[in-house]
Design a protein around this motif. Structure first.
Motif, PDB file in Angstrom:
ATOM      1  N   PRO A   1       0.652  -1.258   0.082  1.00 46.03           N
ATOM      2  CA  PRO A   1       0.033   0.003  -0.041  1.00 46.03           C
ATOM      3  C   PRO A   1       0.867   1.366  -0.005  1.00 46.03           C
ATOM      4  N   ASP A   2       2.236   1.229   0.457  1.00 44.68           N
ATOM      5  CA  ASP A   2       2.805   2.396   0.381  1.00 44.68           C
ATOM      6  C   ASP A   2       3.610   2.413  -0.695  1.00 44.68           C
ATOM      7  N   GLY A   3       3.511   1.523  -1.766  1.00 41.30           N
ATOM      8  CA  GLY A   3       4.161   1.635  -3.185  1.00 41.30           C
ATOM      9  C   GLY A   3       5.605   1.673  -3.284  1.00 41.30           C
ATOM     10  N   ASN A   4       6.274   0.916  -2.118  1.00 38.71           N
ATOM     11  CA  ASN A   4       7.867   1.224  -2.172  1.00 38.71           C
ATOM     12  C   ASN A   4       8.583   0.098  -2.652  1.00 38.71           C
ATOM     13  N   GLY A   5       7.539  -0.998  -3.024  1.00 36.42           N
ATOM     14  CA  GLY A   5       8.041  -2.192  -3.915  1.00 36.42           C
ATOM     15  C   GLY A   5       8.450  -3.367  -2.989  1.00 36.42           C
ATOM     16  N   SER A   6       8.251  -3.233  -1.738  1.00 41.78           N
ATOM     17  CA  SER A   6       8.878  -4.210  -0.687  1.00 41.78           C
ATOM     18  C   SER A   6       7.411  -4.568  -0.009  1.00 41.78           C
ATOM     19  N   LYS A   7       7.425  -6.089   0.664  1.00 45.47           N
ATOM     20  CA  LYS A   7       6.226  -6.398   1.491  1.00 45.47           C
ATOM     21  C   LYS A   7       6.721  -6.017   3.069  1.00 45.47           C
ATOM     22  N   ASP A   8       6.762  -4.778   3.254  1.00 41.53           N
ATOM     23  CA  ASP A   8       7.368  -4.512   4.626  1.00 41.53           C
ATOM     24  C   ASP A   8       6.143  -3.777   5.428  1.00 41.53           C
ATOM     25  N   THR A   9       4.817  -4.156   5.235  1.00 45.39           N
ATOM     26  CA  THR A   9       3.859  -3.161   6.102  1.00 45.39           C
ATOM     27  C   THR A   9       3.032  -4.370   6.460  1.00 45.39           C
ATOM     28  N   THR A  10       2.384  -4.037   7.696  1.00 44.14           N
ATOM     29  CA  THR A  10       1.149  -5.033   8.061  1.00 44.14           C
ATOM     30  C   THR A  10      -0.173  -4.187   8.141  1.00 44.14           C
ATOM     31  N   GLY A  11      -1.149  -5.204   8.233  1.00 41.22           N
ATOM     32  CA  GLY A  11      -2.533  -4.341   8.370  1.00 41.22           C
ATOM     33  C   GLY A  11      -2.667  -3.663   9.885  1.00 41.22           C
ATOM     34  N   PHE A  12      -2.754  -4.492  10.806  1.00 44.68           N
ATOM     35  CA  PHE A  12      -2.724  -4.062  12.049  1.00 44.68           C
ATOM     36  C   PHE A  12      -1.513  -3.560  12.876  1.00 44.68           C
ATOM     37  N   ILE A  13      -1.369  -2.750  13.631  1.00 43.73           N
ATOM     38  CA  ILE A  13      -0.378  -2.702  14.597  1.00 43.73           C
ATOM     39  C   ILE A  13      -1.041  -2.642  16.096  1.00 43.73           C
ATOM     40  N   ASP A  14      -0.444  -3.344  16.917  1.00 48.43           N
ATOM     41  CA  ASP A  14      -1.184  -3.793  18.245  1.00 48.43           C
ATOM     42  C   ASP A  14      -0.030  -3.456  19.174  1.00 48.43           C
ATOM     43  N   ARG A  15      -0.592  -3.562  20.661  1.00 48.92           N
ATOM     44  CA  ARG A  15       0.122  -3.758  21.781  1.00 48.92           C
ATOM     45  C   ARG A  15      -0.222  -4.467  22.708  1.00 48.92           C
ATOM     46  N   SER A  16       0.809  -4.722  23.890  1.00 49.08           N
ATOM     47  CA  SER A  16       0.574  -5.451  24.533  1.00 49.08           C
ATOM     48  C   SER A  16      -0.579  -5.076  25.989  1.00 49.08           C
ATOM     49  N   ASP A  17      -1.800  -5.150  25.399  1.00 44.57           N
ATOM     50  CA  ASP A  17      -2.810  -4.573  26.067  1.00 44.57           C
ATOM     51  C   ASP A  17      -4.150  -4.955  25.470  1.00 44.57           C
ATOM     52  N   LEU A  18      -4.720  -5.998  26.286  1.00 47.72           N
ATOM     53  CA  LEU A  18      -5.873  -6.586  26.018  1.00 47.72           C
ATOM     54  C   LEU A  18      -7.247  -5.633  26.338  1.00 47.72           C
ATOM     55  N   VAL A  19      -7.004  -4.594  27.052  1.00 42.85           N
ATOM     56  CA  VAL A  19      -8.159  -3.806  27.268  1.00 42.85           C
ATOM     57  C   VAL A  19      -8.074  -2.671  26.444  1.00 42.85           C
ATOM     58  N   PHE A  20      -7.086  -1.722  26.222  1.00 44.89           N
ATOM     59  CA  PHE A  20      -6.970  -0.425  25.676  1.00 44.89           C
ATOM     60  C   PHE A  20      -6.449  -0.717  24.158  1.00 44.89           C
ATOM     61  N   GLY A  21      -6.048  -1.987  23.948  1.00 40.94           N
ATOM     62  CA  GLY A  21      -5.440  -2.182  22.491  1.00 40.94           C
ATOM     63  C   GLY A  21      -6.653  -2.588  21.667  1.00 40.94           C
ATOM     64  N   ALA A  22      -6.386  -3.437  20.788  1.00 41.62           N
ATOM     65  CA  ALA A  22      -7.409  -3.802  19.792  1.00 41.62           C
ATOM     66  C   ALA A  22      -8.341  -4.802  20.242  1.00 41.62           C
ATOM     67  N   PHE A  23      -8.003  -5.788  21.228  1.00 40.56           N
ATOM     68  CA  PHE A  23      -8.627  -7.168  21.554  1.00 40.56           C
ATOM     69  C   PHE A  23     -10.072  -6.627  21.923  1.00 40.56           C
ATOM     70  N   LYS A  24     -10.161  -5.720  23.062  1.00 42.96           N
ATOM     71  CA  LYS A  24     -11.438  -5.434  23.568  1.00 42.96           C
ATOM     72  C   LYS A  24     -12.545  -4.840  22.781  1.00 42.96           C
ATOM     73  N   THR A  25     -12.146  -3.935  22.000  1.00 38.10           N
ATOM     74  CA  THR A  25     -12.760  -3.173  21.046  1.00 38.10           C
ATOM     75  C   THR A  25     -13.203  -4.390  19.996  1.00 38.10           C
TER      76      THR A  25
END
Length: 512
Positions: A203-227
């Motif tokens: 998606p950034d068009g730099n010719g490399s597969k160096d991105t991910t969809g999600f970026i998350d953190r070590s937090d099951l509450v205020f990170g992605a998991f609970k939402t």
């Protein structure tokens, strides 16, 4: 009322029972506490100012100057004596403040789960105010849900400080969606496809597969998991059925579906593989550096993420999403609430507020500072001095340094935060505030929030580690569902069953 606390003094030794602020709802004309008496000429003469002391928290390094304070006093016809307590030392001073009775007319409390605070509230140290709220035009607008959530054993020992009820959602790189020809997702399946595309289609068009969809953190509450769990129907911490039976969120079908969803993200490489050990700062920096295109958290984080990206990802364009469901049905829309929107209490100790007449004077003051005029003072300052405002009530701060000195320290004093017409001029902040306010209609509250379980208070944090570890192990494919359920059973036998029984008894005592 207490006259012994000097204006703007930072409490150093005696301790303070304090905390942060917020509130919810507006209207009414400020300054109604002032009565007038006719003079010989028949003209109204101003009444003497009501003196009020207020023990409050300080989030900034220094107390504010008198500039804004003087305007608040003028509007409310009061003389205010603030005793500011630094945020870092508030908890350790609770016992000292209670033991020494070094309180004030108003005490800002946010540590409502602290045993000393709860015991003081239940012991009748503070006025019970539920029967008074409906006498004041701004206080009456505080919802019954908010009053219930802020009550201790069914009694309300202060004015609820209402924050955003549900502030979370999904923040996505809109420029990446456009580049790949993708629409803004409205279901979890569509969100998964976006995550996959952001990982595999450059998606950034730099010719490399160096991105991910999600970026998350070590937090099951205020990170992605609970939402994400909300989107699958997970209750907010606890669920209670019509018979009064209480079950924890991690025994729900939605919780397992959320784990399965996160497991799919992890196995597919659609999320940073080190999310389980990533700190929040590293997560936000990674997003700003263009390493991923989906961030789940507080919607108002969007502006901070964009600011962090300046000079690194200048093409970044963000879209915020708050209407994702797992079914595609509007009726299933839901979002969890961290504290049911309760930021604490403005409480009134009987040792300082001697009678009902004094109590009503202070309640009138609290009612008055919930007006939009005082909110604007506490949030933005004085028009023409600290900010400019346009016809749509959009505010631009013109002197940041002066604002930080004279206005910012009052942020913890606002008994109401959401829902005012005046707003920040920044488009992202305006949109985040709109979506967060919209979230209220779909918020899932924690029915146990105001209730007490002695076992949870003493052992809840340690017991939660069993579930947290098991959740991560399941997502990382180190245990299967049977293994996860075995850990849940371990939680029950180690004290979880006692917590459930205590909450059921507490719920029955309040609700019958």
């Amino acid at each position: 009322m207490n006259k012994k606390i000097s204006k703007l003094a930072v409490l150093a030794v005696s301790g303070a029972l304090v905390l942060s602020a917020c509130g919810n709802n507006e209207s009414a004309n400020p300054g109604q506490a002032a009565n007038t008496a006719g003079n010989e000429a028949g003209k109204a003469a101003p009444a003497a100012k009501t003196k009020i002391s207020w023990m409050n928290i300080l989030h900034s390094t220094t107390p504010p100057t008198d500039t804004v304070l003087n305007k608040i006093e003028e509007i409310t016809n009061t003389e205010l004596d603030f005793s500011w307590v630094p945020d870092a030392s508030k908890e350790e001073r609770i016992n000292t403040a209670l033991a020494s009775d070094s309180l004030a007319d108003i005490v800002t409390l946010t540590l409502l789960d602290n045993s000393s605070v709860r015991n003081a509230l239940k012991a009748g140290v503070f006025w019970e105010v539920s029967s008074y709220l409906d006498e004041f035009p701004n206080l009456v607008a505080i919802s019954q849900d908010m009053r219930t959530s802020a009550s201790i054993e069914g009694k309300l020992y202060g004015i609820p400080m209402v924050k955003d009820i549900a502030r979370n959602g999904v923040i996505i790189r809109k420029d990446w969606l456009d580049k790949l020809g993708l629409q803004v997702p409205t279901t979890t399946a569509e969100l998964m496809q976006v995550a996959k595309a952001f990982t595999e289609q450059d998606p950034d068009g730099n010719g490399s597969k160096d991105t991910t969809g999600f970026i998350d953190r070590s937090d099951l509450v205020f990170g992605a998991f609970k939402t994400l769990g909300s989107y699958f129907g997970t209750p907010s911490s606890w669920h209670v059925d019509d018979s009064g039976k209480v079950t924890p969120e991690f025994e729900s079908e939605g919780y397992v579906k959320a784990m399965d969803y996160m497991k799919e993200l992890y196995k597919g490489g659609y999320i940073n593989q080190d999310f389980a050990v990533t700190a929040k700062n590293d997560q936000q920096q990674g997003f700003a550096q263009g390493k991923a295109g989906i961030y789940v958290g507080a919607l108002f984080d969007s502006k901070n993420l964009l600011n962090l990206a300046k000079g690194i990802q200048d093409s970044m364009d963000l879209v915020m999403v708050n209407d994702i469901t797992s079914t595609g049905n509007e009726a299933d829309r839901a979002i969890w609430s961290s504290s049911n929107g309760v930021g604490g209490l403005l409480s009134f100790p009987k040792s300082e507020v001697k009678d009902e007449a004094e109590l009503k004077q202070i309640l009138q003051f609290v009612n008055d500072i919930m007006s939009e005029e005082v909110f604007a003072l506490m949030t933005y300052g004085i028009e023409g001095v600290h900010y400019t405002i346009d016809a749509d009530k959009a505010v631009t701060i013109t002197n940041t340094e002066l604002w930080q000195q004279e206005v910012q320290p009052f942020s913890s004093s606002r008994p109401k935060e959401p829902g005012y017409a005046i707003h920040d001029a920044d488009p992202l902040r305006t949109e985040a505030a709109r979506l967060i306010l919209e979230n209220e209609k779909y918020a899932v509250l924690n029915p146990m929030y105001s209730l007490e379980s002695p076992t949870f208070s003493s052992e809840g944090s340690e017991l939660q580690k069993i579930i947290t570890d098991a959740t991560y192990k399941y997502i990382l494919d180190k245990i299967d569902l049977a293994g996860f359920k075995a850990e849940v059973e371990k939680w029950r036998k180690s004290g979880g069953d006692a917590i459930i029984s205590e909450y059921e008894a507490a719920y029955k005592a309040v609700n019958g």
